[in-house]
Design an enzyme around this catalytic site. Structure first.
Site, mmCIF file in Angstrom:
data_model
loop_
_atom_site.group_PDB
_atom_site.id
_atom_site.type_symbol
_atom_site.label_atom_id
_atom_site.label_comp_id
_atom_site.label_asym_id
_atom_site.label_seq_id
_atom_site.Cartn_x
_atom_site.Cartn_y
_atom_site.Cartn_z
ATOM 1 N N ASP A 116 0.858 -1.180 0.000
ATOM 2 C CA ASP A 116 0.000 0.000 0.000
ATOM 3 C C ASP A 116 0.901 1.239 0.000
ATOM 4 O OD1 ASP A 116 -2.463 1.436 0.179
ATOM 5 O OD2 ASP A 116 -3.265 -0.183 1.409
ATOM 6 N N ASP A 218 -3.029 4.712 -2.455
ATOM 7 C CA ASP A 218 -4.152 5.239 -1.697
ATOM 8 C C ASP A 218 -4.508 6.651 -2.177
ATOM 9 O OD1 ASP A 218 -5.866 4.804 0.786
ATOM 10 O OD2 ASP A 218 -4.890 6.695 1.313
ATOM 11 N N GLU A 271 -6.140 4.028 -6.298
ATOM 12 C CA GLU A 271 -7.442 4.287 -5.681
ATOM 13 C C GLU A 271 -7.812 5.732 -5.994
ATOM 14 O OE1 GLU A 271 -9.553 3.990 -1.296
ATOM 15 O OE2 GLU A 271 -7.697 5.112 -1.527
ATOM 16 N N HIS A 343 -11.199 -3.216 2.873
ATOM 17 C CA HIS A 343 -11.030 -2.793 4.263
ATOM 18 C C HIS A 343 -11.863 -1.558 4.621
ATOM 19 C CE1 HIS A 343 -8.390 -0.193 1.998
ATOM 20 N NE2 HIS A 343 -8.242 0.589 3.045
ATOM 21 N N ASP A 344 -12.385 -0.857 3.604
ATOM 22 C CA ASP A 344 -13.194 0.342 3.829
ATOM 23 C C ASP A 344 -14.678 0.118 3.591
ATOM 24 O OD1 ASP A 344 -11.128 2.069 4.565
ATOM 25 O OD2 ASP A 344 -10.705 2.662 2.497
#
Length: 573
Positions: A116, A218, A271, A343-344
């Site tokens: 990440d 991210d 993302e 995860h979100d």
């Protein structure tokens, strides 16, 4: 159908020999949220040792790459997405030496490791920010977004933080505001400064030289800001994206500085909240050399009202049309990433299916539907056994910063009913995805021998890896077959997509076609039988995969076009 070994290990060519397409077109990525995956030392927090202990499990599943949510040093205000050192490992997770072991052991099994990359912002405890805030004249002052107060003492503009409250915080030491699109402990880097960009590229090269196989980036589109709104004469408000047009220059420069001259086997996933299909075409066009694919959020925002905790009823036609539009929009040039949870996001079987009466059926239905779209599928840990949302009885049981801030603001500032606010958190909160992985029916679900950092879902005594793999109706085994299909079938990986029956309230149907081969997916996303005619004639078609056993009785031919509740079938026409 039998499973096959992954075809895209760490030493695999950058393209698939049979098609010439990049390796990731026929690959499946598995996301690990390290804090909740497996704990090897009994402190209640997952770690690198725990991930290493489960590599054989991941290899058996058949995935080609593992994306690790952040494992860098962090104060953990946002569970690791506030990074204080980009070139080390958070001690609670392990060490660089242990990371190197994980990398080597994953590569031995043909599994890539994708890190990440969080470079829109750092932690406020990062050395860069500590220098930047120390004085107005510090050489790193311009590494972040600092602005003087307006005449009334207010912030430079009216932007709001994604985690509630304003996106600007006044720092008393220098009497200036710094920008943070997320928590106040996550100050945004100023990518307009070339020194910032070069420092980031140097860090990325350091990880790639270490053997890492790529990056999930991210909120990467937010690194480019609409500077004119920050420095404009009037406050800029509203919920629009802060993304600036210079994002393409930044990503192309990143590609030149980091990836040019390497083997081409690295994966780059951006993302990007708020982008359109037109934006995505630019980002993912291989000729532009920006990123391989993006994560977009349109389809996971369809059941949200004024904000994410304002839950709306699910609309299957809206979901189908959204996903289909992205399929069509990127068909000629770009590439999709495929996901329904991470995860979100809440657990897919709870959000899109029926997680009580039809948990196995709806979990496997959505797996078949998603994996037969064109793009690279992402499996979020626990999805492959049908893990569900959790319902904690009190807000005190939750740990997620976004949920806690929302609850506090809604109840304390806006005087909303606590029960109603809690219900929204129970349905949409990020902790739904972050409960510990359920390995077996032992105490703490086999995740830890200690007290877990977040309480285990109470259904772990029945929903767990051991029970699922022993069951005749195993979600895990179904995912194995889907992954093998993508490895083995060019039409699954690269075939054209065509949606059927877009307005039907229960039927999700589409075809995938490549050359003379056509596959048909029919799925009844409903608690009731589907008795209408199927959109295409399946008499004589080969049933490739289904989540119900085939009927062998005399009524089988009569029910060929009847789909039972949450039944999904894949035909070769």
């Amino acid at each position: 159908m039998t499973t096959t070994a992954p075809t895209a290990g760490p030493n695999a060519p950058e393209s698939t020999p049979e098609t010439g397409a990049p390796w990731w077109t026929s690959a499946v990525v598995y996301q690990v949220y390290p804090r909740s995956f497996a704990d090897s030392d009994g402190d209640g927090i997952g770690d690198l040792g725990g991930i290493r202990s489960k590599l054989d499990y991941l290899a058996e599943l058949g995935v080609d790459a593992v994306w690790l949510s952040p494992v860098y040093p962090s104060p953990q205000h946002d569970n690791g997405y506030d990074i204080s050192d980009y070139q080390d490992i958070e001690p609670v997770f392990g060490s660089l030496a242990e990371f190197d072991l994980l990398l080597a052991e994953a590569h031995e099994r043909g599994i890539k490791i994708v890190m990440d990359l969080v470079v829109n912002h750092t932690s406020d405890e990062h050395a860069w920010f500590q220098e930047s805030r120390s004085s107005l004249t510090n050489p790193k002052r311009d590494w972040y977004w600092w602005r003087k107060p307006q005449a009334d003492g207010g912030p430079p503009n009216g932007w709001g933080s994604a985690f509630s409250g304003p996106a600007w915080t006044l720092d008393p030491a220098t009497d200036e505001y710094y920008l943070h699109l997320f928590a106040k402990q996550q100050p945004d880097l100023n990518w307009e400064n070339p020194e910032v960009r070069q420092a980031v590229y140097s860090m990325m090269n350091w990880w790639l030289d270490r053997g890492v196989d790529g990056f999930r980036m991210d909120v990467i589109n937010f690194i480019a800001k609409q500077v004119e709104l920050i420095d404009g004469p009037a406050p800029a408000t509203g919920g629009g994206s802060p993304m600036g047009a210079q994002i393409h220059d930044f990503l192309q420069e990143m590609h030149r500085e980091v990836f040019d001259g390497r083997t081409g086997r690295h994966l780059t996933v951006g993302e990007m909240p708020g982008v359109s299909t037109d934006d995505a075409l630019l980002f993912t066009n291989p000729a532009r050399r920006e990123v391989d694919m993006i994560f977009q959020f349109e389809h996971v925002g369809l059941d949200q009202g004024e904000h994410k905790f304002d839950v709306l009823p699910r609309s299957l036609p809206a979901l189908k049309k959204s996903l289909s539009r992205w399929q069509e929009g990127l068909a000629a040039t770009g590439w999709n990433s495929l996901y329904l949870n991470n995860h979100d996001q809440p657990r897919l079987v709870s959000r899109f299916g029926n997680d009580t009466s039809w948990r196995y059926e709806s979990a496997t239905l959505w797996a078949l539907v998603l994996h037969l779209h064109r793009g690279t599928p992402y499996i979020y840990q626990g999805e492959e056994i049908g893990m569900t949302n959790v319902r904690y009885d009190s807000i005190d049981d939750y740990r997620d910063l976004e949920s806690l801030n929302h609850y506090r603001e809604a109840v304390d500032e806006f005087d909303l009913d606590p029960g109603t606010v809690l219900a929204g958190v129970q349905t949409m909160g990020r902790d739904n995805a972050r409960t510990p992985m359920q390995w077996d029916a032992s105490p703490q679900a086999g995740f830890t021998t200690g007290t877990p950092w977040l309480a285990v879902n109470p259904n772990s005594d029945t929903v767990n890896v051991a029970a699922d793999r022993d069951s005749e109706r195993s979600v895990f085994r179904f995912y194995q077959r889907l992954i093998a299909l993508r490895h083995d079938s060019a039409v699954v990986a690269l075939g054209d997509f065509a949606l059927l029956e877009p307005d039907h309230e229960a039927l999700y149907a589409f075809t995938r076609t490549r050359g003379e081969e056509t596959l048909l997916v029919v799925a009844n996303a409903s608690d009731l039988p589907f008795t209408d005619p199927l959109p295409l004639d399946v008499s004589g078609a080969e049933l490739v995969l289904a989540n119900y056993p085939a009927r062998a009785d005399a009524a089988a031919s009569a029910t060929q076009t009847t789909l039972r509740p949450w039944e999904a079938r894949l035909y070769r026409l």
